[in-house]
Design a protein around this motif. Structure first.
Motif, PDB file in Angstrom:
ATOM      1  N   PRO A 217       0.799  -1.230   0.000  1.00 25.42           N
ATOM      2  CA  PRO A 217       0.000   0.000   0.000  1.00 25.42           C
ATOM      3  C   PRO A 217       0.835   1.285   0.000  1.00 25.42           C
ATOM      4  N   ALA A 218       2.025   1.238   0.595  1.00 26.53           N
ATOM      5  CA  ALA A 218       2.852   2.442   0.677  1.00 26.53           C
ATOM      6  C   ALA A 218       3.335   2.907  -0.690  1.00 26.53           C
ATOM      7  N   GLU A 219       3.285   2.035  -1.686  1.00 23.66           N
ATOM      8  CA  GLU A 219       3.729   2.404  -3.034  1.00 23.66           C
ATOM      9  C   GLU A 219       2.682   3.192  -3.804  1.00 23.66           C
ATOM     10  N   LEU A 220       1.460   3.283  -3.263  1.00 23.31           N
ATOM     11  CA  LEU A 220       0.364   3.959  -3.956  1.00 23.31           C
ATOM     12  C   LEU A 220      -0.183   5.110  -3.114  1.00 23.31           C
ATOM     13  N   ALA A 221      -0.751   6.095  -3.784  1.00 24.02           N
ATOM     14  CA  ALA A 221      -1.343   7.239  -3.090  1.00 24.02           C
ATOM     15  C   ALA A 221      -2.623   7.667  -3.791  1.00 24.02           C
ATOM     16  N   VAL A 222      -3.563   8.214  -3.029  1.00 25.63           N
ATOM     17  CA  VAL A 222      -4.801   8.774  -3.575  1.00 25.63           C
ATOM     18  C   VAL A 222      -4.652  10.288  -3.511  1.00 25.63           C
ATOM     19  N   VAL A 223      -4.742  10.961  -4.665  1.00 27.57           N
ATOM     20  CA  VAL A 223      -4.459  12.396  -4.726  1.00 27.57           C
ATOM     21  C   VAL A 223      -5.574  13.154  -5.453  1.00 27.57           C
ATOM     22  N   GLY A 224      -5.502  14.491  -5.356  1.00 26.61           N
ATOM     23  CA  GLY A 224      -6.445  15.354  -6.057  1.00 26.61           C
ATOM     24  C   GLY A 224      -7.643  15.736  -5.213  1.00 26.61           C
ATOM     25  N   GLU A 225      -8.232  16.882  -5.517  1.00 23.16           N
ATOM     26  CA  GLU A 225      -9.472  17.301  -4.868  1.00 23.16           C
ATOM     27  C   GLU A 225     -10.638  16.507  -5.468  1.00 23.16           C
ATOM     28  N   PRO A 226     -11.629  16.110  -4.641  1.00 20.27           N
ATOM     29  CA  PRO A 226     -12.768  15.347  -5.173  1.00 20.27           C
ATOM     30  C   PRO A 226     -13.476  16.107  -6.295  1.00 20.27           C
ATOM     31  N   ILE A 227     -13.740  15.407  -7.385  1.00 13.83           N
ATOM     32  CA  ILE A 227     -14.452  15.987  -8.524  1.00 13.83           C
ATOM     33  C   ILE A 227     -15.885  15.463  -8.511  1.00 13.83           C
ATOM     34  N   GLN A 228     -16.853  16.335  -8.458  1.00 12.38           N
ATOM     35  CA  GLN A 228     -18.273  16.003  -8.554  1.00 12.38           C
ATOM     36  C   GLN A 228     -18.696  14.921  -7.554  1.00 12.38           C
ATOM     37  N   VAL A 229     -19.027  15.320  -6.335  1.00 10.19           N
ATOM     38  CA  VAL A 229     -19.491  14.377  -5.310  1.00 10.19           C
ATOM     39  C   VAL A 229     -20.812  13.763  -5.751  1.00 10.19           C
ATOM     40  N   GLU A 230     -20.895  12.424  -5.674  1.00 10.55           N
ATOM     41  CA  GLU A 230     -22.065  11.690  -6.163  1.00 10.55           C
ATOM     42  C   GLU A 230     -22.500  10.620  -5.170  1.00 10.55           C
ATOM     43  N   PRO A 231     -23.795  10.265  -5.208  1.00 12.80           N
ATOM     44  CA  PRO A 231     -24.282   9.227  -4.292  1.00 12.80           C
ATOM     45  C   PRO A 231     -24.220   7.829  -4.913  1.00 12.80           C
ATOM     46  N   TYR A 232     -23.968   6.847  -4.061  1.00 13.66           N
ATOM     47  CA  TYR A 232     -24.129   5.438  -4.425  1.00 13.66           C
ATOM     48  C   TYR A 232     -25.494   4.992  -3.918  1.00 13.66           C
ATOM     49  N   ALA A 233     -26.109   4.070  -4.654  1.00 13.40           N
ATOM     50  CA  ALA A 233     -27.386   3.521  -4.199  1.00 13.40           C
ATOM     51  C   ALA A 233     -27.578   2.114  -4.734  1.00 13.40           C
ATOM     52  N   ILE A 234     -28.389   1.355  -4.044  1.00 15.88           N
ATOM     53  CA  ILE A 234     -28.742   0.004  -4.468  1.00 15.88           C
ATOM     54  C   ILE A 234     -29.611   0.104  -5.712  1.00 15.88           C
ATOM     55  N   MET A 235     -29.316  -0.737  -6.685  1.00 21.01           N
ATOM     56  CA  MET A 235     -29.994  -0.664  -7.981  1.00 21.01           C
ATOM     57  C   MET A 235     -31.039  -1.779  -8.106  1.00 21.01           C
ATOM     58  N   VAL A 236     -32.259  -1.388  -8.506  1.00 24.23           N
ATOM     59  CA  VAL A 236     -33.353  -2.336  -8.744  1.00 24.23           C
ATOM     60  C   VAL A 236     -34.014  -1.983 -10.078  1.00 24.23           C
ATOM     61  N   ARG A 237     -34.924  -2.832 -10.525  1.00 25.86           N
ATOM     62  CA  ARG A 237     -35.594  -2.554 -11.800  1.00 25.86           C
ATOM     63  C   ARG A 237     -36.584  -1.394 -11.675  1.00 25.86           C
ATOM     64  N   ARG A 238     -36.800  -0.731 -12.800  1.00 25.30           N
ATOM     65  CA  ARG A 238     -37.774   0.361 -12.843  1.00 25.30           C
ATOM     66  C   ARG A 238     -39.186  -0.206 -12.795  1.00 25.30           C
ATOM     67  N   ASP A 239     -40.126   0.679 -12.474  1.00 22.12           N
ATOM     68  CA  ASP A 239     -41.552   0.335 -12.504  1.00 22.12           C
ATOM     69  C   ASP A 239     -41.873  -0.872 -11.630  1.00 22.12           C
ATOM     70  N   ASP A 240     -41.201  -0.960 -10.481  1.00 25.39           N
ATOM     71  CA  ASP A 240     -41.455  -2.035  -9.526  1.00 25.39           C
ATOM     72  C   ASP A 240     -41.517  -1.416  -8.126  1.00 25.39           C
ATOM     73  N   PRO A 241     -42.552  -0.584  -7.869  1.00 20.74           N
ATOM     74  CA  PRO A 241     -42.626   0.160  -6.608  1.00 20.74           C
ATOM     75  C   PRO A 241     -42.684  -0.721  -5.367  1.00 20.74           C
ATOM     76  N   ALA A 242     -43.276  -1.904  -5.484  1.00 17.93           N
ATOM     77  CA  ALA A 242     -43.379  -2.777  -4.314  1.00 17.93           C
ATOM     78  C   ALA A 242     -41.998  -3.229  -3.856  1.00 17.93           C
ATOM     79  N   PHE A 243     -41.159  -3.608  -4.795  1.00 20.59           N
ATOM     80  CA  PHE A 243     -39.823  -4.078  -4.418  1.00 20.59           C
ATOM     81  C   PHE A 243     -38.933  -2.921  -3.976  1.00 20.59           C
ATOM     82  N   LYS A 244     -39.002  -1.798  -4.686  1.00 18.24           N
ATOM     83  CA  LYS A 244     -38.222  -0.623  -4.260  1.00 18.24           C
ATOM     84  C   LYS A 244     -38.645  -0.201  -2.853  1.00 18.24           C
ATOM     85  N   GLY A 245     -39.947  -0.273  -2.583  1.00 21.00           N
ATOM     86  CA  GLY A 245     -40.441   0.070  -1.250  1.00 21.00           C
ATOM     87  C   GLY A 245     -39.881  -0.858  -0.184  1.00 21.00           C
TER      88      GLY A 245
END
Length: 301
Positions: A217-245
């Motif tokens: 791990p010491a050979e690698l680094a994470v650099v830079g200011e964050p570009i465009q903060v975005e959300p992660y979310a669990i993915m389900v099929r569209r038009d399925d309100p019962a399951f999304k609920g």
């Protein structure tokens, strides 16, 4: 009855059967599918640490994967299928949406960004993480910010929002780097380690995970200011309100009971497999706020 007529009727029945099999998503949805089939298919990623990845025994683990298991338990209860079989399916950034749409998988609890474009193809549950694009480089690299990438090879995983963001930034700001594509995050990181790319552009949390799980791990680094903060979310099929609920309900229960925070500390602030390294990532202000708001709002266009 004539043979030709019989053949026609058999063919017609086959077509109707196939159509019915493919129409469950529009008609009954995921829960009805599980009731009928007795099976529920969860998608996992192989290198999206710490959300969904393979441990040293090649078994899927992670923050998102563990939440998926809680959802599977609720599906079993709601459908009354105590015998429900949970199937596991590996997916990539490129095939996760098509496999959800065609019914191969029923849910994906990984590191998928909730955005407007994807919302036209799938649905997203309550946002459960927030991240921004940064760069994984060798510790000896002179790259510290976006402008330092001029004239260099930059890799990002194909099928991700990060790849599109980097392509757009390169065009808009005329940075002048060569954007390369890799099939998954592990391959992208390897390209940096092997010198084929100067930097790997990806969500910072995934970069921290890849760095922590690398041989040195010491050979690698994470650099830079964050570009465009975005959300992660669990993915389900569209038009399925019962399951999304149902999925939203499980998440709300975890967030209100304090269990979600415990899971967060387990995967982001404690030693995790396979090497027992602590990522040491505190919960973001955005996530803390969303544990109260319970919003599924997509990233800004």
């Amino acid at each position: 009855m004539k043979i030709s007529s019989l053949v026609s009727r058999v063919a017609a029945c086959a077509v109707v059967g196939l159509a019915a099999q493919g129409a469950w998503a529009q008609a009954g949805g995921t829960l009805d599918k599980v009731k009928q089939s007795g099976a529920f298919t969860m998608a996992y990623r192989e290198s999206s640490i710490p959300f969904s990845y393979l441990d040293d025994k090649a078994q899927p683990v992670g923050f998102g994967f563990e939440i998926c298991n809680r959802i599977a338990d609720e599906v079993k209860k709601v459908t009354g299928r105590a015998d429900m079989k949970v199937n596991l399916q590996a997916v990539t950034s490129a095939n996760r949406i098509p496999l959800l749409q065609n019914g191969t998988i029923d849910i994906e609890c990984g590191s998928t960004t909730n955005n407007v474009e994807r919302g036209k193809q799938v649905a997203f549950a309550t946002n459960y993480f927030y991240t921004g694009t940064r760069f994984l480089v060798k510790s000896s690299s002179p790259v510290k910010k976006l402008e330092d990438l001029a004239g260099k090879n930059v890799v990002s995983t194909t099928g991700t929002t990060n790849y599109k963001i980097m392509r757009g930034l390169n065009d808009e700001k005329k940075v002048g780097f060569e954007l390369l594509g890799a099939k998954d995050h592990a391959e992208s990181a390897l390209m940096v380690q092997s010198g084929r790319a100067e930097a790997f552009a990806m969500d910072d949390i995934l970069l921290y995970g890849l760095r922590a799980s690398s041989q040195n791990p010491a050979e690698l680094a994470v650099v830079g200011e964050p570009i465009q903060v975005e959300p992660y979310a669990i993915m389900v099929r569209r038009d399925d309100p019962a399951f999304k609920g149902l999925v939203d309900g499980v998440l709300a229960g975890l967030m209100k009971s304090g269990e979600f925070e415990k899971l967060y500390k387990k995967w982001f602030q404690s030693p995790i497999p396979p090497k027992g390294i602590n990522l040491g990532v505190p919960m973001s202000k955005e996530l803390q706020e969303n544990m109260k708001a319970l919003s599924d709002k997509p990233a800004a266009p």
